[in-house]
Structures are given as structure tokens and as C-alpha cells.
Design a protein around this motif. Structure first.
Motif, PDB file in Angstrom:
ATOM      1  N   SER A  64       0.823  -1.213   0.000  1.00 48.06           N
ATOM      2  CA  SER A  64       0.000   0.000   0.000  1.00 48.06           C
ATOM      3  C   SER A  64       0.857   1.264   0.000  1.00 48.06           C
ATOM      4  O   SER A  64       0.372   2.346  -0.267  1.00 48.06           O
ATOM      5  CB  SER A  64      -0.916   0.002   1.225  1.00 48.06           C
ATOM      6  N   SER A  65       2.149   1.091   0.291  1.00 48.94           N
ATOM      7  CA  SER A  65       3.014   2.270   0.396  1.00 48.94           C
ATOM      8  C   SER A  65       4.078   2.338  -0.694  1.00 48.94           C
ATOM      9  O   SER A  65       5.088   3.001  -0.521  1.00 48.94           O
ATOM     10  CB  SER A  65       3.698   2.274   1.772  1.00 48.94           C
ATOM     11  N   GLY A  66       3.866   1.652  -1.799  1.00 51.88           N
ATOM     12  CA  GLY A  66       4.861   1.706  -2.859  1.00 51.88           C
ATOM     13  C   GLY A  66       4.760   0.509  -3.786  1.00 51.88           C
ATOM     14  O   GLY A  66       3.701  -0.110  -3.895  1.00 51.88           O
ATOM     15  N   PRO A  67       5.860   0.185  -4.446  1.00 55.14           N
ATOM     16  CA  PRO A  67       5.838  -0.932  -5.390  1.00 55.14           C
ATOM     17  C   PRO A  67       5.662  -2.278  -4.673  1.00 55.14           C
ATOM     18  O   PRO A  67       5.838  -2.366  -3.453  1.00 55.14           O
ATOM     19  CB  PRO A  67       7.217  -0.853  -6.054  1.00 55.14           C
ATOM     20  N   PRO A  68       5.324  -3.320  -5.422  1.00 52.85           N
ATOM     21  CA  PRO A  68       5.184  -4.648  -4.805  1.00 52.85           C
ATOM     22  C   PRO A  68       6.487  -5.073  -4.142  1.00 52.85           C
ATOM     23  O   PRO A  68       7.574  -4.648  -4.537  1.00 52.85           O
ATOM     24  CB  PRO A  68       4.861  -5.572  -5.981  1.00 52.85           C
ATOM     25  N   ARG A  69       6.358  -5.911  -3.122  1.00 53.34           N
ATOM     26  CA  ARG A  69       7.521  -6.392  -2.388  1.00 53.34           C
ATOM     27  C   ARG A  69       7.725  -7.876  -2.652  1.00 53.34           C
ATOM     28  O   ARG A  69       6.777  -8.626  -2.778  1.00 53.34           O
ATOM     29  CB  ARG A  69       7.335  -6.181  -0.890  1.00 53.34           C
ATOM     30  N   LYS A  70       9.000  -8.259  -2.686  1.00 60.21           N
ATOM     31  CA  LYS A  70       9.370  -9.652  -2.897  1.00 60.21           C
ATOM     32  C   LYS A  70       9.614 -10.290  -1.527  1.00 60.21           C
ATOM     33  O   LYS A  70      10.476  -9.848  -0.775  1.00 60.21           O
ATOM     34  CB  LYS A  70      10.637  -9.729  -3.746  1.00 60.21           C
ATOM     35  N   TYR A  71       8.821 -11.320  -1.206  1.00 57.91           N
ATOM     36  CA  TYR A  71       8.972 -12.039   0.054  1.00 57.91           C
ATOM     37  C   TYR A  71       9.554 -13.424  -0.210  1.00 57.91           C
ATOM     38  O   TYR A  71       9.118 -14.121  -1.130  1.00 57.91           O
ATOM     39  CB  TYR A  71       7.623 -12.173   0.769  1.00 57.91           C
ATOM     40  N   TYR A  72      10.532 -13.798   0.592  1.00 56.75           N
ATOM     41  CA  TYR A  72      11.257 -15.051   0.415  1.00 56.75           C
ATOM     42  C   TYR A  72      10.785 -16.109   1.409  1.00 56.75           C
ATOM     43  O   TYR A  72      10.454 -15.794   2.553  1.00 56.75           O
ATOM     44  CB  TYR A  72      12.758 -14.819   0.612  1.00 56.75           C
ATOM     45  N   VAL A  73      10.776 -17.369   0.964  1.00 59.39           N
ATOM     46  CA  VAL A  73      10.488 -18.522   1.817  1.00 59.39           C
ATOM     47  C   VAL A  73      11.438 -19.643   1.417  1.00 59.39           C
ATOM     48  O   VAL A  73      11.908 -19.707   0.281  1.00 59.39           O
ATOM     49  CB  VAL A  73       9.029 -19.013   1.693  1.00 59.39           C
ATOM     50  N   LEU A  74      11.702 -20.542   2.371  1.00 59.83           N
ATOM     51  CA  LEU A  74      12.535 -21.712   2.062  1.00 59.83           C
ATOM     52  C   LEU A  74      11.704 -22.770   1.351  1.00 59.83           C
ATOM     53  O   LEU A  74      10.538 -22.963   1.668  1.00 59.83           O
ATOM     54  CB  LEU A  74      13.088 -22.336   3.350  1.00 59.83           C
ATOM     55  N   THR A  75      12.333 -23.453   0.434  1.00 64.68           N
ATOM     56  CA  THR A  75      11.729 -24.629  -0.158  1.00 64.68           C
ATOM     57  C   THR A  75      11.987 -25.812   0.776  1.00 64.68           C
ATOM     58  O   THR A  75      12.760 -25.704   1.733  1.00 64.68           O
ATOM     59  CB  THR A  75      12.357 -24.937  -1.537  1.00 64.68           C
ATOM     60  N   GLU A  76      11.365 -26.946   0.499  1.00 62.98           N
ATOM     61  CA  GLU A  76      11.640 -28.144   1.305  1.00 62.98           C
ATOM     62  C   GLU A  76      13.118 -28.517   1.201  1.00 62.98           C
ATOM     63  O   GLU A  76      13.747 -28.869   2.191  1.00 62.98           O
ATOM     64  CB  GLU A  76      10.748 -29.311   0.866  1.00 62.98           C
ATOM     65  N   GLU A  77      13.665 -28.420  -0.002  1.00 61.81           N
ATOM     66  CA  GLU A  77      15.096 -28.695  -0.199  1.00 61.81           C
ATOM     67  C   GLU A  77      15.949 -27.708   0.589  1.00 61.81           C
ATOM     68  O   GLU A  77      16.979 -28.072   1.163  1.00 61.81           O
ATOM     69  CB  GLU A  77      15.431 -28.623  -1.688  1.00 61.81           C
ATOM     70  N   GLY A  78      15.509 -26.453   0.664  1.00 61.98           N
ATOM     71  CA  GLY A  78      16.219 -25.438   1.431  1.00 61.98           C
ATOM     72  C   GLY A  78      16.209 -25.735   2.918  1.00 61.98           C
ATOM     73  O   GLY A  78      17.198 -25.497   3.620  1.00 61.98           O
ATOM     74  N   LYS A  79      15.086 -26.269   3.412  1.00 61.66           N
ATOM     75  CA  LYS A  79      15.001 -26.635   4.836  1.00 61.66           C
ATOM     76  C   LYS A  79      15.991 -27.749   5.161  1.00 61.66           C
ATOM     77  O   LYS A  79      16.674 -27.701   6.185  1.00 61.66           O
ATOM     78  CB  LYS A  79      13.584 -27.062   5.186  1.00 61.66           C
ATOM     79  N   VAL A  80      16.078 -28.742   4.278  1.00 60.21           N
ATOM     80  CA  VAL A  80      17.016 -29.852   4.485  1.00 60.21           C
ATOM     81  C   VAL A  80      18.452 -29.332   4.464  1.00 60.21           C
ATOM     82  O   VAL A  80      19.280 -29.694   5.307  1.00 60.21           O
ATOM     83  CB  VAL A  80      16.797 -30.952   3.421  1.00 60.21           C
ATOM     84  N   PHE A  81      18.745 -28.454   3.503  1.00 58.75           N
ATOM     85  CA  PHE A  81      20.083 -27.874   3.394  1.00 58.75           C
ATOM     86  C   PHE A  81      20.433 -27.074   4.650  1.00 58.75           C
ATOM     87  O   PHE A  81      21.527 -27.200   5.200  1.00 58.75           O
ATOM     88  CB  PHE A  81      20.171 -26.995   2.144  1.00 58.75           C
ATOM     89  N   MET A  82      19.484 -26.255   5.126  1.00 62.57           N
ATOM     90  CA  MET A  82      19.730 -25.448   6.313  1.00 62.57           C
ATOM     91  C   MET A  82      19.975 -26.328   7.533  1.00 62.57           C
ATOM     92  O   MET A  82      20.860 -26.050   8.340  1.00 62.57           O
ATOM     93  CB  MET A  82      18.561 -24.507   6.591  1.00 62.57           C
ATOM     94  N   GLU A  83      19.226 -27.403   7.666  1.00 58.65           N
ATOM     95  CA  GLU A  83      19.422 -28.317   8.798  1.00 58.65           C
ATOM     96  C   GLU A  83      20.810 -28.958   8.752  1.00 58.65           C
ATOM     97  O   GLU A  83      21.463 -29.115   9.786  1.00 58.65           O
ATOM     98  CB  GLU A  83      18.323 -29.375   8.822  1.00 58.65           C
TER      99      GLU A  83
END
Length: 120
Positions: free
Chosen positions: A70-89
Motif C-alpha cells: 500500500s506504500s509503494g511498489p510490490p515487495r518480494k517475500y522469500y520462503v525456504l523450499t523443502e530442499e532449502g530446509k534440508v540444506f539449512m538443517e
């Protein structure tokens, strides 16, 4: 190499791990990541963060979605994939192993110094 260069290299080595941890909590906006990393005294700038986020996305460890703002251009929000969760662990296991190893070496050095013996 001077101390500043050594510190930068050490931080670079754990930055990816910290970013994955921040994203693992749920959808997160890049500027919120920068704020948290700055609060944690990790010296990070946008020019470092965005290429790293792109690399993590290209590796399949995170994805993003655009959200209207509401206060400007669209924002890009990041989330981990399932593969990313395994990698992070896996990275987390490595982190704790490394922290234990470094703590052991430092503690041994302190023990030896306290006895008045110079480490060889």
C-alpha cells in the motif's frame, strides 16, 4: 592480511547460514533481513544480500512471491523450499560441530597458557 579482511571473510562464511535461518521463520522481505543482520552486527549491504538471495534461489533452496504494497511498489517475500530446509538443517549440524571444535581449541589454548606453557 589485516584483521578487517579476516573478519569480513569469517562473516561471509556464515552469512548464507544466517540468511537461511531468518527465512526459515516464514515469509520475509529483504529489508527485514538486512535490519536483523545489522542488529546482529553482521555488516551486510544490499549489494551483498541480493546476489546471495539470487544464488540461493537458483540453487533451489528458496523461492519468492510478489506482494502488493500500500506504500509503494510490490515487495518480494522469500520462503525456504523443502530442499532449502534440508540444506539449512545440514548447515546447522555443521555449524554446531564447528563451534564445538573451535571452542575446544580455544579452551585448550587457555588451559595451556594458564599453566605457563607456550603452545607449540
Amino acid at each position: 592480511m589485516n584483521i578487517e579482511n579476516a573478519q569480513v571473510q569469517m562473516r561471509k562464511g556464515i552469512l548464507e547460514f544466517c540468511i537461511l535461518h531468518i527465512i526459515s521463520r516464514g515469509e520475509v522481505y529483504a529489508s527485514d533481513m538486512l535490519d536483523e543482520l545489522t542488529s546482529a552486527r553482521m555488516m551486510v549491504v544490499e549489494g551483498t544480500l541480493y546476489p546471495l538471495l539470487t544464488r540461493l534461489k537458483n540453487s533451489g533452496w528458496l523461492e519468492y512471491k510478489w506482494v502488493e504494497s500500500s506504500s509503494g511498489p510490490p515487495r518480494k517475500y522469500y520462503v525456504l523450499t523443502e530442499e532449502g530446509k534440508v540444506f539449512m538443517e545440514a548447515m546447522e549440524t555443521t555449524w554446531f560441530d564447528l563451534a564445538d571444535s573451535v571452542s575446544y581449541v580455544i579452551k585448550r589454548t587457555e588451559e595451556i597458557r594458564s599453566k605457563g606453557v607456550q603452545p607449540s
